[in-house]
Design a protein around this motif. Structure first.
Motif, short mmCIF file in Angstrom:
data_model
loop_
_atom_site.label_atom_id
_atom_site.label_comp_id
_atom_site.label_asym_id
_atom_site.label_seq_id
_atom_site.Cartn_x
_atom_site.Cartn_y
_atom_site.Cartn_z
N VAL A 166 46.92 66.86 -85.03
CA VAL A 166 47.91 66.36 -84.08
C VAL A 166 48.71 65.25 -84.74
O VAL A 166 48.14 64.27 -85.20
CB VAL A 166 47.24 65.82 -82.80
N SER A 167 50.03 65.40 -84.79
CA SER A 167 50.88 64.37 -85.38
C SER A 167 51.48 63.50 -84.29
O SER A 167 51.60 63.90 -83.14
CB SER A 167 52.02 65.00 -86.18
N GLY A 168 51.88 62.31 -84.68
CA GLY A 168 52.52 61.41 -83.74
C GLY A 168 54.03 61.48 -83.84
O GLY A 168 54.61 62.54 -84.01
N ALA A 169 54.68 60.31 -83.76
CA ALA A 169 56.13 60.27 -83.68
C ALA A 169 56.82 60.35 -85.03
O ALA A 169 58.04 60.33 -85.10
CB ALA A 169 56.56 58.98 -82.96
N GLY A 170 56.05 60.45 -86.12
CA GLY A 170 56.65 60.43 -87.44
C GLY A 170 57.39 61.69 -87.82
O GLY A 170 58.14 61.70 -88.79
N HIS A 171 57.18 62.77 -87.09
CA HIS A 171 57.77 64.05 -87.45
C HIS A 171 58.98 64.37 -86.55
O HIS A 171 59.05 65.42 -85.93
CB HIS A 171 56.72 65.16 -87.36
N VAL A 172 59.94 63.43 -86.50
CA VAL A 172 61.08 63.56 -85.59
C VAL A 172 61.92 64.81 -85.88
O VAL A 172 62.28 65.53 -84.95
CB VAL A 172 61.95 62.29 -85.65
N PRO A 173 62.26 65.13 -87.15
CA PRO A 173 63.05 66.35 -87.39
C PRO A 173 62.35 67.61 -86.90
O PRO A 173 63.00 68.51 -86.38
CB PRO A 173 63.22 66.35 -88.92
N LEU A 174 61.04 67.68 -87.07
CA LEU A 174 60.31 68.86 -86.61
C LEU A 174 60.31 68.93 -85.08
O LEU A 174 60.40 70.01 -84.50
CB LEU A 174 58.88 68.84 -87.15
N GLN A 175 60.22 67.78 -84.43
CA GLN A 175 60.31 67.75 -82.97
C GLN A 175 61.67 68.26 -82.51
O GLN A 175 61.77 69.03 -81.54
CB GLN A 175 60.07 66.33 -82.45
N ALA A 176 62.73 67.84 -83.20
CA ALA A 176 64.08 68.30 -82.86
C ALA A 176 64.21 69.80 -83.09
O ALA A 176 64.87 70.51 -82.31
CB ALA A 176 65.11 67.54 -83.69
N TYR A 177 63.56 70.31 -84.15
CA TYR A 177 63.61 71.74 -84.41
C TYR A 177 62.96 72.50 -83.26
O TYR A 177 63.49 73.51 -82.79
CB TYR A 177 62.89 72.08 -85.71
N TYR A 178 61.83 72.02 -82.78
CA TYR A 178 61.14 72.71 -81.69
C TYR A 178 61.94 72.66 -80.39
O TYR A 178 61.89 73.58 -79.59
CB TYR A 178 59.74 72.12 -81.48
N GLN A 179 62.66 71.56 -80.18
CA GLN A 179 63.52 71.50 -79.00
C GLN A 179 64.58 72.59 -79.08
O GLN A 179 64.86 73.29 -78.10
CB GLN A 179 64.18 70.12 -78.88
N GLY A 180 65.17 72.76 -80.26
CA GLY A 180 66.16 73.82 -80.44
C GLY A 180 65.53 75.20 -80.30
O GLY A 180 66.14 76.11 -79.72
N LEU A 181 64.31 75.36 -80.81
CA LEU A 181 63.62 76.64 -80.69
C LEU A 181 63.35 76.96 -79.23
O LEU A 181 63.51 78.11 -78.79
CB LEU A 181 62.30 76.59 -81.48
N HIS A 182 62.94 75.95 -78.46
CA HIS A 182 62.71 76.15 -77.03
C HIS A 182 63.97 76.69 -76.35
O HIS A 182 63.93 77.65 -75.58
CB HIS A 182 62.29 74.84 -76.37
N GLU A 183 65.11 76.09 -76.67
CA GLU A 183 66.37 76.52 -76.06
C GLU A 183 66.76 77.92 -76.50
O GLU A 183 67.24 78.73 -75.69
CB GLU A 183 67.47 75.51 -76.42
N ARG A 184 66.52 78.26 -77.77
CA ARG A 184 66.86 79.60 -78.24
C ARG A 184 65.97 80.66 -77.60
O ARG A 184 66.42 81.76 -77.29
CB ARG A 184 66.78 79.65 -79.78
N ILE A 185 64.70 80.33 -77.41
CA ILE A 185 63.80 81.28 -76.75
C ILE A 185 64.25 81.49 -75.30
O ILE A 185 64.32 82.62 -74.81
CB ILE A 185 62.35 80.77 -76.79
N GLN A 186 64.59 80.40 -74.61
CA GLN A 186 65.02 80.50 -73.23
C GLN A 186 66.29 81.33 -73.09
O GLN A 186 66.48 82.05 -72.10
CB GLN A 186 65.28 79.10 -72.66
N GLN A 187 67.17 81.24 -74.07
CA GLN A 187 68.44 81.96 -74.03
C GLN A 187 68.36 83.35 -74.64
O GLN A 187 69.33 84.10 -74.64
CB GLN A 187 69.52 81.14 -74.76
N GLY A 188 67.19 83.72 -75.16
CA GLY A 188 67.02 85.04 -75.75
C GLY A 188 67.76 85.21 -77.05
O GLY A 188 68.17 86.32 -77.40
N GLU A 189 67.92 84.13 -77.80
CA GLU A 189 68.70 84.19 -79.04
C GLU A 189 67.84 84.13 -80.29
O GLU A 189 68.32 83.84 -81.37
CB GLU A 189 69.69 83.02 -79.06
#
Length: 317
Positions: A147-170
């Motif tokens: 489990v990582s903490g707050a140090g992996h900000v770019p990866l967190q941002a990537y997952y936010q984008g992935l969440h949106e792409r999954i929701q949109q079927g893209e």
């Protein structure tokens, strides 16, 4: 059981469907709130990998065992830190979790928790890691999530984008490789995610909870006395109550009741109505008062036990 539950986009789900979210293994869930389970699940399968975003409306305790040839990489968002944990370690929004096989993953999720994850063949991740000389990452303590903490900000941002792409079927076929690359690049930049640990008191209460829970599972068919739970956990009744309140937010007696109801639900959903009855399944879970069982079951799952039994037979036909 798949009707829209409210304006938040969550839908009513049966427990069997929620437990099958990972597809390659069953997730054993115990609901902690006295209300029908609701969730929002969107997933895609690409090139032998599952990309999924999962949001749960109520608090739940769960565990699963990944097959030896799979691993899970994901990110948690909108997590209630007071109610969410992994192996007793509190989780907060933005945590990156890497689950390797060969062990039981223990967790709890607070209401409104969302997990965006990729379930991918372990060999595929090993090859990516080895190419970047990170082979030791995937060999480190199988079964215990990193489990990582707050140090992996770019990866967190990537997952936010992935969440949106999954929701949109893209999501397209290149998404899996991009996700693996994002993990490897982030590890190179910031180092492997640290395995955070509990405080000594938190760890002690987690172990108390686990010992009492194991005793419940082993004796589900019969009446279980509070003193038996205390003896199994090796603590006083007061300490046992504190442990359950901290880990799952309810008393040991209430947790045992919800555990029995959830076990009965899973058994009803998978049973053959021609060979099993509601009564026999209820008794096998230690639910002796059939009238109260039916009332409690309908309140939590939104239908009678007999309806779950018959619906399970239709889905298996």
């Amino acid at each position: 059981m798949d009707a829209v539950a409210g304006g938040n986009g969550l839908r009513s789900f049966d427990l069997a469907s929620l437990g099958g979210t990972l597809r390659v293994c069953h997730v054993e869930l115990v609901l902690l709130d006295d209300q029908p389970p609701t969730a929002r699940i969107t997933s895609f399968v690409h090139d032998q990998a599952l990309l999924c975003t999962f949001e749960i409306g109520a608090r739940a305790r769960g565990r699963f065992v990944l097959p030896l040839d799979w691993c899970l990489l994901g990110c948690l968002q909108a997590v209630d830190a007071e109610a969410s944990w992994c192996h007793g370690v509190p989780l907060s929004s933005g945590n990156i979790v890497s689950v390797m096989p060969d062990g039981v993953t223990e967790f709890a999720l607070g209401a409104g928790s969302r997990v965006t994850f990729v379930l991918v063949p372990l060999k595929r991740f090993q090859e990516r890691a080895a190419a970047q000389r990170l082979g030791g990452l995937v060999a480190d303590t199988p079964g215990v999530p990193l489990v990582s903490g707050a140090g992996h900000v770019p990866l967190q941002a990537y997952y936010q984008g992935l969440h949106e792409r999954i929701q949109q079927g893209e999501v397209d076929a290149a998404e899996i490789e991009a996700m693996l690359d994002a993990h490897v690049k982030e590890i190179i930049a910031n180092g492997p995610p640290e395995r955070t640990v509990c405080s000594r008191s938190r760890r002690a209460r987690y172990l108390i909870f686990r010992r009492a829970e194991d005793m419940m599972y082993a004796n589900l068919r019969r009446h279980i006395y509070m003193q038996e739970l205390c003896d199994a956990a090796g603590v006083s009744e007061r300490a046992l109550r504190y442990a359950f309140e901290e880990l799952v937010g309810i008393s040991p007696v209430r947790y045992l009741s919800m555990l029995r109801l959830c076990e009965a639900c899973r058994s009803l959903a998978s049973a053959d109505a021609g060979r099993k009855s509601v009564k026999s399944i209820a008794l096998s879970c230690g639910l002796w008062d059939l009238s109260r069982f039916a009332d409690n079951y309908r309140r939590v799952f939104g239908e009678l036990p007999s309806e779950t039994l018959m619906r399970g037979n239709y889905s298996h036909a």
